[in-house]
Design an enzyme around this catalytic site. Structure first.
Site, mmCIF file in Angstrom:
data_model
loop_
_atom_site.group_PDB
_atom_site.id
_atom_site.type_symbol
_atom_site.label_atom_id
_atom_site.label_comp_id
_atom_site.label_asym_id
_atom_site.label_seq_id
_atom_site.Cartn_x
_atom_site.Cartn_y
_atom_site.Cartn_z
ATOM 1 N N THR B 48 0.831 -1.198 0.000
ATOM 2 C CA THR B 48 0.000 0.000 0.000
ATOM 3 C C THR B 48 0.868 1.251 0.000
ATOM 4 O O THR B 48 0.502 2.272 -0.573
ATOM 5 C CB THR B 48 -0.888 0.017 1.262
ATOM 6 O OG1 THR B 48 -1.477 -1.271 1.418
ATOM 7 C CG2 THR B 48 -1.971 1.071 1.163
ATOM 8 N N TYR B 136 6.562 -12.229 4.105
ATOM 9 C CA TYR B 136 5.424 -11.531 3.509
ATOM 10 C C TYR B 136 5.049 -12.262 2.220
ATOM 11 O O TYR B 136 5.792 -12.261 1.251
ATOM 12 C CB TYR B 136 5.803 -10.074 3.246
ATOM 13 C CG TYR B 136 4.758 -9.214 2.576
ATOM 14 C CD1 TYR B 136 3.456 -9.651 2.383
ATOM 15 C CD2 TYR B 136 5.070 -7.933 2.145
ATOM 16 C CE1 TYR B 136 2.505 -8.844 1.768
ATOM 17 C CE2 TYR B 136 4.131 -7.121 1.530
ATOM 18 C CZ TYR B 136 2.851 -7.589 1.339
ATOM 19 O OH TYR B 136 1.916 -6.793 0.719
ATOM 20 N N LYS B 163 3.022 -12.534 7.178
ATOM 21 C CA LYS B 163 1.874 -11.770 6.742
ATOM 22 C C LYS B 163 1.455 -12.363 5.413
ATOM 23 O O LYS B 163 2.260 -12.469 4.485
ATOM 24 C CB LYS B 163 2.249 -10.307 6.522
ATOM 25 C CG LYS B 163 1.048 -9.532 5.971
ATOM 26 C CD LYS B 163 1.413 -8.344 5.137
ATOM 27 C CE LYS B 163 0.169 -7.859 4.399
ATOM 28 N NZ LYS B 163 0.380 -6.558 3.770
#
Lengths: 337, 337, 337, 337
Positions: B48, B136, B163
């Site tokens: 993001t 991730y 994540k």
């Protein structure tokens, strides 16, 4: 009989005899066993039932036998997809006469159709069917039915629900958000039992689960625990069932792993109509041994006399290692190595 | 400070000034605003945060500013992926010195690597990093990290969590089942806020959610409701947030929809470094109007003076229609049509 | 120097020393060797050159060294993609000053962008670059550049060509049909050397081929035979090169197979910055042995002293079997089995 | 009649009457027209022929009519895939009796099978079929048949060739390289007419091309030019045919664009069994107008009385614009706008 569809429907396998023909006696015995163990409904001619591998006449026979055997004790959701709209509508009529509660119609497959074509196809069926219709979305095998299309099709009263096998929880939520305001009676069933508890949590009404054809007592328990609000217990069972599900699903081409497991419950399902190579036959017997160990842990069958190797959770690599181990053991027994 | 990571971490956007440079004052004001509204942690240099669009020096500056501003009030999970293992380890060292709690390292991208290569990459980092590492996994953008690889990497104490942004709930369960028995301290964070409540239900510890950068008070509420066992209320909020999430995610190339929404909360995020075409600029202003309506429904900002058209739930087609409507209105205002 | 780009450009590997740093002497020696063997141009910072694994400074250094060493004997097409438009434009300026003929800019990666965003990105570069630009389409790694977008971008004089690594011959034809009428000077290069001869047949101007970094004399011969109209001979060579290409491409994560082959030509490329696991190191030495056999068949290097097992054509399964055979042989040599 | 299969086989469409039934007279007239215009063979029950939308009895009837009408003037390659191995073998027997030269059997579809299962399926058929078999690989619709599997299946004398619709030229070369040394008689047919000339160049024996059902005189000319070594002329024609192919393939769900084009050649193909929505009916009439313009350029039919808008080459965006233009024109004619 216009009750709402809910609970666990079993997309059952079809036993075949030595000549590869439908073994009707065994099928009846199996249906009886499923009802006894608490399935909420039956779903002949689903993907698990290998509907594409039967002829149109055989598909009719399967539904007839299942409806006869169910005798109204549980609703029958009959897979009715045929070669085209006209043939599908004929099957709908036949299954209505047999006493099916509704039909499930898979989105057109082979050709990958656009949403507009999927809509046109189901609209024809929705406006002409004599029996309630559930849409069947299984994007890994057939043209996807997207949310706007479901919303449009929900305008037809004959369309009473959808079975979704994408396994995508957010997609389930999007469907529910789009359709339920206008159609509170619409039924949402998931075909992805790995996450049944969360699916029920977001508002799904139940599922059509191949696993319920193997351990119907456990999938019923999972459903009941969730409905009763015992989420912790439910999730513990969900995790335990995940190992079984993954092993049946990923250790052989679908639905061969489920056929192997069903045999272990005391039925003679015979060979699938999709032939196995020699290598696959060896793999399958190793898989059966592993499945016996997993099922024995649930207490539903006995462990193999030779005992079980320790397993390492839901870990594909280890599972492959375990299968490799079993393969070598099998080969040794046969004197190959 | 070796507390377990849990709760909602914000993978925050980075405000840019008129020259396209990092607007440090606005970034500090934004971080302060997020902490005030209850985010559990901060996650600079996430997807993001458009980490790939900054230079290595800029990425360092972003983490430094965030750590300074956070002043230990909330933990910082710093995205530390650089061009190669050596550069990544240097970033790890720097971020440790800045006071980050841990780093998040995305799986290698551009090249699609095999599981063995993904393992080899993370093993190097795991054995040499001076700071705790979270893996991730974002298979839509980078080489996937599969369950056996996660299990192998969990053998390194430096690897403290993962994540996952796949949005696949069954995958989350498989990771938990594979890793938790040996590493009960391992943290599982989901990047898919559309289904945060079910993710928490299956045992996930929290999430890194772009949406928490837009409505931090609501994502915190969602988390707290779930943790307190108020699942019905939580699910109602989850459904409402789904519309916002889908609109931000699917109405423009990621993360442009989130940038548009963040501006509406009173910040000046400026133009992204990914340029917009003329057509996209018109779409974006229509999107902003729609987002304003959605956010106003939550009561976090005012509705547009011109009012809002009724919306039709989480339905992409309708959303497109609504945007088209807004586009035409915009064009009219400009005298184009 | 505004000559049209055509022929075979080498997207060359970068040799690294024992500390993982660029080995400039070896790089210069390698460039010299490539020019001697007839490559038409050089392409630093391509996918084969692992551009993402270097820092911005290192990428500049690589282009500088290559331009210096080429000394205008062959044109240099420099990969110039950086973190964002501004950084990319700076690299364009630098590479123009170094004497590069043009830059190649890969479509934005990591984020999967829509065609409109891809257009907006390249439009910025096309209108501001001080050096000619070739688009670089590699849909397996980066956002695809579709035909309408290429057509729109061909309106900018700075955009002088496209390199396409999709390997889709019909797509090449569609690009040519869409662009050439308005831009007869536009250059079309293919990155898929497996089908260079057919690509040239449909009107492609040449290619950027990793294989030309391994057997530059043969890819030059392939090009010359085709241009001279000796299609039969060309196709025979194309078929023989296919085995080499497939082995380098599919037997290890790209571009490790090419690194292994380049070492066999007498260079010391060192370890890639993407680490190898122990299992991968064993595989790599088996792969090197196989590649030595394939290259020896072309007469460009000697066969291994231990001889070569017969090969079975371009057949992956057999290749795997052969590698397995070699692995076991390697393990035996090490006394492991 | 054991001649090698080569040349262009037409996977022909099936005309339907107003009631949706096979229009046998029109089918016979169409087959006659195709033979007159030089197709080398006929291919009933292909994907273009919508084989999945007919019943088993109808599929038999189609092959019977085609064999009768062909009367041995051209070979018939009959699509024979049925629900399972036993049913498929029955169809093989029937088609042998009808006088078909060989059957084409698509890889199992719906379920996505592993290579080992695909092998097991075809092995059963290969060892029991009374008629020569060609494999049919169409990975966009059915389980892929990979190169090692083709190689294994080529050990069975009954398997005489493969039709591949992947459109991947390198894949075609890999198949040829793997199989031809051991089976020089093996036939390779491509289903991707967009690149027929290059396919023939690499050694392919011909194709089964839906386009040959629309412009049989032109696809024959394309084949003859290539075989005669007039590659420049062939490529010019190939480029011109690409526009027609792309328009038929991408402007509607397959094979609706081909049905629209076939009507323009003077046949009454009627409505497909896949229904069209209202929006699709409008699109189709615009598409028909565009196709008329393209076909008129080849001189095979007259241009529409209203004339043709200029076209912009093989550019999808422009094609969409043109269709949009036509749609609006159609709506105007109907007084809708």
């Amino acid at each position: 009989m216009t009750s709402r569809l809910e609970g666990i429907f079993t997309p059952h396998l079809v036993p075949l005899d030595a000549r590869g023909q439908i073994d009707e006696d065994e099928l009846r015995r199996y249906i009886e066993w499923l009802i006894d163990r608490g399935v909420h409904g039956l779903y002949p001619n689903g993907s698990t039932g290998e509907f594409t591998r039967f002829t149109p006449d055989e598909r009719r026979r399967i539904v007839r036998v299942v409806c006869e055997q169910a005798r109204g004790r549980v609703p029958v959701l009959a897979g009715a997809a045929e070669a085209n709209v006209v043939e599908t509508l004929k099957a709908c009529e036949t299954y209505a006469a047999y006493g099916a509660r509704a039909v499930a119609i898979v989105s057109p497959f082979y050709y990958k159709l656009s949403p507009e074509s999927v809509y046109a196809y189901f609209r024809e069926i929705a406006t002409q069917s004599v029996i309630d219709v559930t849409l069947y979305n299984i994007p890994m095998f057939a043209s996807p039915i997207d949310v706007p299309t479901i919303r449009r099709l929900a305008d037809f009263p004959r369309v009473i629900g959808i079975k979704d096998s994408s396994g995508d929880l957010a997609f389930m939520m999007r469907m529910i958000a789009a359709v339920r305001p206008a159609r509170p009676d619409f039924t949402f069933l998931t075909g992805w039992e790995a996450i049944l508890v969360p699916m029920l949590l977001v508002g799904c009404d139940g599922g059509t689960h191949a696993t319920s054809g193997i351990v119907p007592e456990l999938t019923r328990q999972l459903y009941d625990l969730t409905r009763a609000g015992h989420l912790d217990q439910a999730m513990r069972l969900q995790y335990r069932l995940l190992e079984l599900f993954d092993t049946m699903l990923y250790s052989a081409d679908f639905p061969e792993g489920f056929r192997a497991a069903a045999d272990l419950r005391g039925f003679a399902f015979g060979d699938s109509r999709q032939p196995l190579s020699d290598a696959q036959r060896i793999d399958r017997s190793a898989l059966a041994r592993l499945l016996q160990c997993i099922l024995a842990d649930f207490g539903v069958i006995d462990a193999p006399a030779a005992g079980c190797a320790p397993r390492a959770g839901n870990l594909q690599r280890d599972k492959v290692a375990q299968i490799a181990h079993e393969v070598i053991q099998t080969l040794r027994e046969r004197g190959v190595v």
